[in-house]
Design a protein around this motif. Structure first.
Motif, PDB file in Angstrom:
ATOM      1  N   PRO A   1      23.468   6.173  -4.796  1.00 51.61           N
ATOM      2  CA  PRO A   1      22.833   7.152  -3.915  1.00 51.61           C
ATOM      3  C   PRO A   1      21.639   7.870  -4.522  1.00 51.61           C
ATOM      4  CG  PRO A   1      24.864   8.030  -4.803  1.00 51.61           C
ATOM      5  CD  PRO A   1      24.808   6.604  -5.257  1.00 51.61           C
ATOM      6  N   ASP A   2      21.457   7.780  -5.822  1.00 52.24           N
ATOM      7  CA  ASP A   2      20.365   8.523  -6.451  1.00 52.24           C
ATOM      8  C   ASP A   2      19.590   7.607  -7.398  1.00 52.24           C
ATOM      9  OD1 ASP A   2      18.741  10.682  -7.052  1.00 52.24           O
ATOM     10  OD2 ASP A   2      20.032  11.396  -8.664  1.00 52.24           O
ATOM     11  N   PRO A   3      18.944   6.580  -6.867  1.00 52.89           N
ATOM     12  CA  PRO A   3      18.224   5.634  -7.732  1.00 52.89           C
ATOM     13  C   PRO A   3      16.930   6.241  -8.255  1.00 52.89           C
ATOM     14  CG  PRO A   3      17.853   5.095  -5.443  1.00 52.89           C
ATOM     15  CD  PRO A   3      18.839   6.227  -5.451  1.00 52.89           C
ATOM     16  N   PRO A   4      16.307   5.611  -9.256  1.00 53.66           N
ATOM     17  CA  PRO A   4      15.022   6.113  -9.755  1.00 53.66           C
ATOM     18  C   PRO A   4      13.945   6.019  -8.684  1.00 53.66           C
ATOM     19  CG  PRO A   4      15.525   3.948 -10.662  1.00 53.66           C
ATOM     20  CD  PRO A   4      16.746   4.400  -9.958  1.00 53.66           C
ATOM     21  N   VAL A   5      12.907   6.822  -8.848  1.00 54.61           N
ATOM     22  CA  VAL A   5      11.834   6.921  -7.856  1.00 54.61           C
ATOM     23  C   VAL A   5      10.555   6.322  -8.428  1.00 54.61           C
ATOM     24  CG1 VAL A   5      10.428   8.488  -6.463  1.00 54.61           C
ATOM     25  CG2 VAL A   5      12.859   8.996  -6.853  1.00 54.61           C
ATOM     26  N   TRP A   6       9.925   5.468  -7.638  1.00 55.66           N
ATOM     27  CA  TRP A   6       8.597   4.942  -7.966  1.00 55.66           C
ATOM     28  C   TRP A   6       7.619   5.546  -6.973  1.00 55.66           C
ATOM     29  CZ3 TRP A   6       6.807   1.865 -11.897  1.00 55.66           C
ATOM     30  CH2 TRP A   6       5.494   1.395 -11.774  1.00 55.66           C
ATOM     31  N   VAL A   7       6.563   6.188  -7.478  1.00 61.85           N
ATOM     32  CA  VAL A   7       5.603   6.886  -6.635  1.00 61.85           C
ATOM     33  C   VAL A   7       4.306   6.095  -6.574  1.00 61.85           C
ATOM     34  CG1 VAL A   7       4.287   9.005  -6.309  1.00 61.85           C
ATOM     35  CG2 VAL A   7       6.613   9.109  -7.221  1.00 61.85           C
ATOM     36  N   GLY A   8       3.785   5.910  -5.371  1.00 65.00           N
ATOM     37  CA  GLY A   8       2.491   5.261  -5.194  1.00 65.00           C
ATOM     38  C   GLY A   8       2.615   3.789  -4.861  1.00 65.00           C
ATOM     39  N   GLU A   9       1.483   3.102  -4.879  1.00 66.18           N
ATOM     40  CA  GLU A   9       1.462   1.720  -4.422  1.00 66.18           C
ATOM     41  C   GLU A   9       2.328   0.817  -5.304  1.00 66.18           C
ATOM     42  OE1 GLU A   9      -2.456  -0.088  -4.759  1.00 66.18           O
ATOM     43  OE2 GLU A   9      -2.889   1.148  -6.504  1.00 66.18           O
ATOM     44  N   LEU A  10       2.813  -0.244  -4.712  1.00 66.29           N
ATOM     45  CA  LEU A  10       3.484  -1.320  -5.433  1.00 66.29           C
ATOM     46  C   LEU A  10       2.449  -2.426  -5.596  1.00 66.29           C
ATOM     47  CD1 LEU A  10       6.909  -1.306  -3.551  1.00 66.29           C
ATOM     48  CD2 LEU A  10       6.460  -0.457  -5.854  1.00 66.29           C
ATOM     49  N   TYR A  11       1.750  -2.370  -6.707  1.00 62.00           N
ATOM     50  CA  TYR A  11       0.594  -3.235  -6.947  1.00 62.00           C
ATOM     51  C   TYR A  11       1.064  -4.568  -7.529  1.00 62.00           C
ATOM     52  CZ  TYR A  11      -3.926  -4.728  -8.925  1.00 62.00           C
ATOM     53  OH  TYR A  11      -5.056  -5.430  -9.258  1.00 62.00           O
TER      54      TYR A  11
ATOM     55  N   ALA B   1       0.827  -1.201   0.000  1.00 61.77           N
ATOM     56  CA  ALA B   1       0.000   0.000   0.000  1.00 61.77           C
ATOM     57  C   ALA B   1       0.859   1.247   0.000  1.00 61.77           C
ATOM     58  CB  ALA B   1      -0.928  -0.007   1.220  1.00 61.77           C
ATOM     59  N   ALA B   2       0.316   2.294  -0.600  1.00 63.72           N
ATOM     60  CA  ALA B   2       1.091   3.522  -0.791  1.00 63.72           C
ATOM     61  C   ALA B   2       1.324   4.284   0.501  1.00 63.72           C
ATOM     62  CB  ALA B   2       0.378   4.423  -1.805  1.00 63.72           C
ATOM     63  N   GLY B   3       0.640   3.933   1.568  1.00 61.17           N
ATOM     64  CA  GLY B   3       0.891   4.582   2.847  1.00 61.17           C
ATOM     65  C   GLY B   3       2.043   3.994   3.623  1.00 61.17           C
ATOM     66  N   LEU B   4       2.615   2.893   3.145  1.00 62.25           N
ATOM     67  CA  LEU B   4       3.617   2.169   3.929  1.00 62.25           C
ATOM     68  C   LEU B   4       4.946   2.918   4.097  1.00 62.25           C
ATOM     69  CD1 LEU B   4       4.170  -0.421   5.502  1.00 62.25           C
ATOM     70  CD2 LEU B   4       4.894  -1.488   3.355  1.00 62.25           C
ATOM     71  N   PRO B   5       5.480   3.618   3.090  1.00 62.70           N
ATOM     72  CA  PRO B   5       6.775   4.284   3.315  1.00 62.70           C
ATOM     73  C   PRO B   5       6.792   5.191   4.534  1.00 62.70           C
ATOM     74  CG  PRO B   5       6.291   4.238   0.980  1.00 62.70           C
ATOM     75  CD  PRO B   5       5.048   3.740   1.679  1.00 62.70           C
TER      76      PRO B   5
ATOM     77  N   VAL C   1      -5.307   6.767  -1.665  1.00 67.10           N
ATOM     78  CA  VAL C   1      -4.524   6.677  -2.885  1.00 67.10           C
ATOM     79  C   VAL C   1      -5.473   6.865  -4.062  1.00 67.10           C
ATOM     80  CG1 VAL C   1      -4.760   4.152  -3.021  1.00 67.10           C
ATOM     81  CG2 VAL C   1      -2.845   5.280  -4.160  1.00 67.10           C
ATOM     82  N   HIS C   2      -5.013   7.545  -5.090  1.00 66.41           N
ATOM     83  CA  HIS C   2      -5.816   7.729  -6.301  1.00 66.41           C
ATOM     84  C   HIS C   2      -5.452   6.676  -7.336  1.00 66.41           C
ATOM     85  CE1 HIS C   2      -6.468  11.906  -4.740  1.00 66.41           C
ATOM     86  NE2 HIS C   2      -7.684  11.603  -5.160  1.00 66.41           N
ATOM     87  N   ARG C   3      -6.464   6.140  -7.981  1.00 64.61           N
ATOM     88  CA  ARG C   3      -6.269   5.204  -9.090  1.00 64.61           C
ATOM     89  C   ARG C   3      -7.097   5.686 -10.273  1.00 64.61           C
ATOM     90  NH1 ARG C   3      -7.452   1.383  -4.857  1.00 64.61           N
ATOM     91  NH2 ARG C   3      -5.543   0.415  -4.056  1.00 64.61           N
ATOM     92  N   PRO C   4      -6.639   5.419 -11.493  1.00 60.71           N
ATOM     93  CA  PRO C   4      -7.395   5.839 -12.674  1.00 60.71           C
ATOM     94  C   PRO C   4      -8.647   4.982 -12.852  1.00 60.71           C
ATOM     95  CG  PRO C   4      -5.487   4.574 -13.334  1.00 60.71           C
ATOM     96  CD  PRO C   4      -5.357   4.771 -11.849  1.00 60.71           C
TER      97      PRO C   4
END
Length: 1010
Positions: free
Chosen positions: A508-518, A380-384, A801-804
């Motif tokens: 130190p600067d990896p790519p960013v994934w935003v939102g849930e890991l579905y 879930a996207a609230g976990l971080p 969390v918003h989903r399309p």
């Protein structure tokens, strides 16, 4: 050359299988074996050691399903074996199909001291190295005849073996050989040399020089083996391989941090009580291996599993504690269990870390910075934010590699949650959390790693789980050969924290994934076993109430605070959030016990709440009544977290008969129910706006066939939508008090619904009771809404969390079933609709454009109610279920939050003589929600308040404690420790604190009591 290579590979396979491996134990002598089978559940060790036994021989069936048998094993080491290494080979009847999921054993000495576990690929017990000859061998084996639920050869078929009450008593296993054997270490090492080189050879390029070096060396080694005297010629064969094994890896070789591990599900195809023993067997194995292998490092997660062996197997636990203190046995993850992360509520997800981390701190002085969730079904996207608030900063999982539609683009990346918190995250490219150091796995990890060129490291959890016994000595030996071997990734044993520190330092600067890991799989776990999910939801809210009212009673009335009871009850609920219990993917036994446990938890929590309310309400002797409101929002004049003199209870709008249906109208909302019991209009009178799409009907039950391609309890495949039945036939439709009663029958099932409209609220309440007796069916409750929304909101931990609603890409299409907590909400600018619930999680949202009339958009929200999979529980969900939903037209996101709490936190009416009870804590901003009010866990008496911004906007709120002198508030982490770099919230006088919050930010305040 090509023919030579194929000949060598074929030759190697046969010679290993038929000559060299059998020569590991060149001489054997049988042991004497006796058996006693416990008549019921497992018995204490002392009873098993002293029980009367009878002789048994190899080839004899034993072990009823879920039974326990105690074997007494005795013998004498032959004098002729003096000076040689001797071990016992104890085969309980293991099958070669898998390393776990079958019988297992734990070996004890006669005094009850544990020796090690016995598992299908780990069945030896060392006697001596060397022996003197004449040693007496005397062991006892506690053997579990857990049934192999896939024994028929076709995995995951319906079975009655999943509950002891239906499993019968037919023997499950046939006793294999139990022998003393000479162990030839040279031959054993030759086997490992040949396996490592053969596996590497198979993965190297066909035309590469390194492959052909190995081909030639293996050929020479096989030539050196005298098949009539393997033991006498094994060293000569090893000498032929020494050169190719010594060739070092290239500097650019991929680096693999191997972590010894055994992923043990806290329940799955076995009950909770059996997990206690699985953990004891595995940890006995691993502490023994740590003593033998100085480079080996083993990691085990799940504080609950440590607590089990502490309670039930203290002898094993003592060995674990020593290995932890030596830095070799690593408590990992910092959670109570490896929980599901989609469905647990905000506080429950936080408490997974509170109780897990506190256990590791108290028992071992260890604080984890990594979160270890290799097998959880999406995140879930609230976990971080929760991870960061718990003092952790890294996350490991592997399960996303199981997604069936889209390949996740990273193995090492930064994951950003809904509030902006970021966590350094790693998915092991080895694509398994049961790595065996097989050459194919190691080569796959190196090839598969998506960060080539910018990072060089990945992690490999290594060992057999779920009853496989953990890491084997063979895996350790293979890893030693792969530490620096040309053509292979370089393998080193390291603790998880060592890996993460090195991986983060080099990238130190990896790519960013935003939102849930579905996870694009296992979507049906949001619905399977509805009573388990209802029990979880109810328990979460009862715990919230119990803490709130017990705290208020302690502060205001001096009542004792039930620290121990709340701690124990929280841990019980957290255990049942394990990722095969709450998701509904365990055997019948597990869910039967879960239902019983939730009932006991509810009864005990209701008792705690009642005692606190009596303390606050007075002696209860008068006719006066107080109404207590636990919700974090005030409503109907009742303060949240307080009580006032009771007024009328729950008035509802009257029911009017109109044509063949009924109308409910309270001046805010007008609802029309037609002769089919369907809602054809839900008109927002103030906005002049219809909610239901033209020509369609809401409160529509829809039934689909549900036979996924595999993983019955776990999966729902998108083709289920191709066929469906609208349940529109009515067996009874009538007014019942202030509600409309709708009854339907279909298949072998029956549904009764009550539809009512509160007198003072703009929502339609729908109470649904289903007596469910379908098989392989999926029941949905549909609401086609006249709303044009490109996205919608689903509640998750500490926000939404918003989903399309569209399917522009394969990523969006794959989310055809998703998770919500208490509500979903969709809107157009200025007007929206919420659907709240009291116990459901799965749902889907689709959209279509109407072809006639206004050409408007219909957005349909469907709540998932029930399924009927047949594996692993063939009776899944059979019986009576109750659901509550509320449709709230005109709802803004704040209204959706409020309706979600209302559906789950009813008012409580208590007879008493006290005046109104003011809330213990007040917050002056509606968007800021209180998720916990409690006394500090350290028993200082300090008040702890956790709150969060719920609308997804910036917020500023004054938090005020009422009725006691409070010192200046501190910001703390989840473990209620001051945050050194956070400063103090702004003081507002009288102990009040002003908190400024970013969107969805969660904070924990500690208010010292003067």
């Amino acid at each position: 050359m090509h023919d030579d290579r194929q000949l060598v590979e074929a030759r190697l396979d046969r010679v290993l299988r038929e000559r060299i491996r059998p020569a590991i134990h060149p001489e054997t002598t049988p042991l004497d074996v006796e058996i006693w089978s416990a008549p019921g559940e497992p018995v204490p060790v002392a009873e098993g050691l002293s029980a009367p036994t009878r002789p048994i021989t190899a080839g004899t069936p034993w072990g009823s399903p879920w039974g326990t048998s105690w074997f007494k094993v005795t013998g004498t080491v032959p004098a002729a074996w003096a000076g040689r290494t001797v071990e016992a080979v104890l085969d309980l009847g293991f099958t070669p199909r898998s390393p776990g999921f079958q019988c297992e054993g734990l070996v004890y000495r006669p005094d009850g001291t544990p020796v090690k576990g016995l598992h299908p690929r780990n069945s030896y017990v060392r006697v001596g190295a060397p022996v003197a000859g004449g040693e007496q061998v005397h062991w006892h084996v506690e053997a579990a005849s857990n049934p192999d639920l896939d024994a028929g050869g076709v995995p995951f078929q319906p079975t009655r073996l999943g509950d002891r009450s239906t499993a019968g008593d037919a023997p499950q296993y046939v006793l294999g050989r139990l022998e003393l054997a000479v162990f030839d270490e040279t031959v054993w090492n030759l086997v490992l040399d040949l396996e490592v080189l053969g596996e590497l050879m198979a993965e190297l390029p066909v035309d590469g020089a390194r492959r052909w070096e190995i081909v030639r060396a293996v050929g020479r080694a096989l030539d050196a083996v005298d098949l009539g005297d393997v033991n006498g010629t094994a060293q000569a064969a090893r000498d032929e391989l020494a050169g190719v094994l010594a060739a070092p890896a290239v500097p650019a070789a991929h680096r693999i941090s191997a972590v010894g591990h055994a992923h043990i599900d806290s329940a799955w195809l076995w009950p909770l009580r059996e997990t206690v023993r699985k953990v004891a067997r595995t940890t006995a194995n691993m502490t023994a291996l740590l003593e033998d292998e100085p480079d080996f490092v083993y990691a085990m997660s799940q504080a609950q599993q440590y607590a089990w062996i502490k309670e039930h197997r203290p002898e094993v636990y003592a060995r674990v504690k020593k290995a932890v203190s030596d830095g070799r046995f690593v408590p990992a993850g910092g959670m109570w269990v490896e929980s599901d992360t989609n469905m647990p509520g905000s506080e429950a997800m936080a408490r997974q870390f509170v109780h897990g981390k506190r256990f590791f701190l108290d028992e071992f002085g260890v604080e984890n910075e990594e979160v270890w969730l290799p097998d959880t079904f999406g995140f879930a996207a609230g976990l971080p934010q929760i991870i960061k608030a718990a003092g952790a900063k890294w996350l490991l999982t592997q399960k996303i590699s199981w997604s069936r539609v889209n390949v996740f683009p990273h193995h090492t990346f930064t994951w950003e949650g809904i509030d902006g918190s970021r966590v350094f995250t790693h998915f092991p490219p080895v694509d398994t959390y049961n790595c065996s150091m097989d050459g194919r796995e190691i080569a796959h990890a190196a090839r598969n790693f998506k960060e080539k060129g910018v990072a060089t490291r990945s992690l490999a959890p290594t060992g057999y789980g779920d009853g496989g016994g953990g890491t084997t000595r063979e895996m350790v030996a293979k890893a030693a050969r792969l530490r620096n071997l040309e053509g292979s990734a370089a393998v080193t044993w390291e603790a998880p924290a060592e890996f993460f520190a090195k991986a983060e330092a080099e990238y130190p600067d990896p790519p960013v994934w935003v939102g849930e890991l579905y996870l694009e799989l296992h979507r049906a776990t949001l619905t399977s076993q509805a009573q388990t999910k209802r029990g979880n939801r109810r328990s979460e809210h009862l715990l919230y109430e119990a803490e709130l009212w017990a705290t208020t009673a302690a502060v205001r009335a001096g009542a004792p605070y039930p620290y121990e009871d709340l701690d124990r009850l929280w841990k019980t609920v957290l255990l049942h959030q394990f990722h095969d219990i709450l998701p509904g993917s365990s055997i019948a036994w597990v869910h039967r016990e879960a239902r019983q446990t939730y009932a006991r938890v509810a009864e005990e929590l209701e008792g705690i709440i009642a005692a606190a309310l009596r303390a606050l309400g007075g002696d209860g002797s008068g006719a006066a009544e107080l109404v207590f409101n636990s919700a974090p929002h005030g409503r109907r004049g009742v303060p949240a977290g307080g009580a006032v003199a009771a007024g009328p209870a729950g008035a509802a709008a009257p029911v009017a008969r109109e044509g063949g249906g009924y109308v409910l109208d309270n001046g805010q909302l007008r609802v029309e129910i037609d002769g089919r019991g369907l809602v054809v209009s839900a008109y927002d009178l103030a906005a002049g706006r219809e909610s239901i799409a033209p020509g369609q009907a809401a409160n529509l039950l829809q039934l689909h066939p549900d036979f996924p391609n595999q993983w019955d309890a776990w999966d729902v495949d998108v083709f289920y939508r191709n066929v469906g039945t609208d349940l529109t036939d009515v067996t009874d439709l009538r007014a019942e008090g202030d509600a409309v009663r709708v009854e339907r029958a279909f298949g072998g099932s029956r549904v009764v619904q009550l539809l009512s409209l509160p007198a003072d609220a703009k929502r339609l309440d729908i109470d649904t009771e289903v007596d469910w007796h379908e098989t392989e069916k999926f029941l949905k409750l549909a609401f086609p809404l006249d709303v044009k929304a490109d996205r919608y909101a689903s509640e998750t931990q500490f926000g939404h969390v918003h989903r399309p609603t569209h399917q522009n890409t394969s990523w969006e299409w794959a989310k055809f079933e998703a998770c919500n907590h208490r509500f979903v909400h969709l809107d157009e600018p200025g007007w929206g609709v919420a659907l709240a619930n009291d116990s459901t999680y799965g749902h889907d949202v689709t959209r279509s454009v109407r072809t006639g009339g206004d050409r408007g958009t219909t957005t349909t929200v469907r709540a998932s109610l029930l399924r009927a999979p047949r594996f692993p529980d063939p009776e899944t969900d059979q019986g009576v279920h109750r659901f509550r939903h509320a449709l709230a037209p005109g709802a803004a996101i704040g209204d959706a939050v409020r309706e979600g709490f209302r559906a789950n936190l009813p008012e409580r009416r208590v007879a008493g003589t006290a005046a109104d009870v003011a809330p213990l804590v007040t917050v002056d901003e509606d968007a800021v929600v209180v998720s916990a009010v409690k006394l500090a866990d350290d028993r200082s008496g300090d008040l702890v308040v956790r709150l969060y911004e719920s609308n997804g906007a910036r917020g500023r709120a004054t938090v005020r404690a009422d009725g006691f002198a409070a010192g200046r508030a501190e910001l703390t982490d989840l473990l209620e420790r001051p945050l050194a770099d956070a400063g103090r919230p702004e003081a507002a006088g009288d102990g009040a604190a002003v908190v400024a919050l970013r969107p969805f930010q969660m904070v924990t305040l500690r208010l010292p009591r003067a």
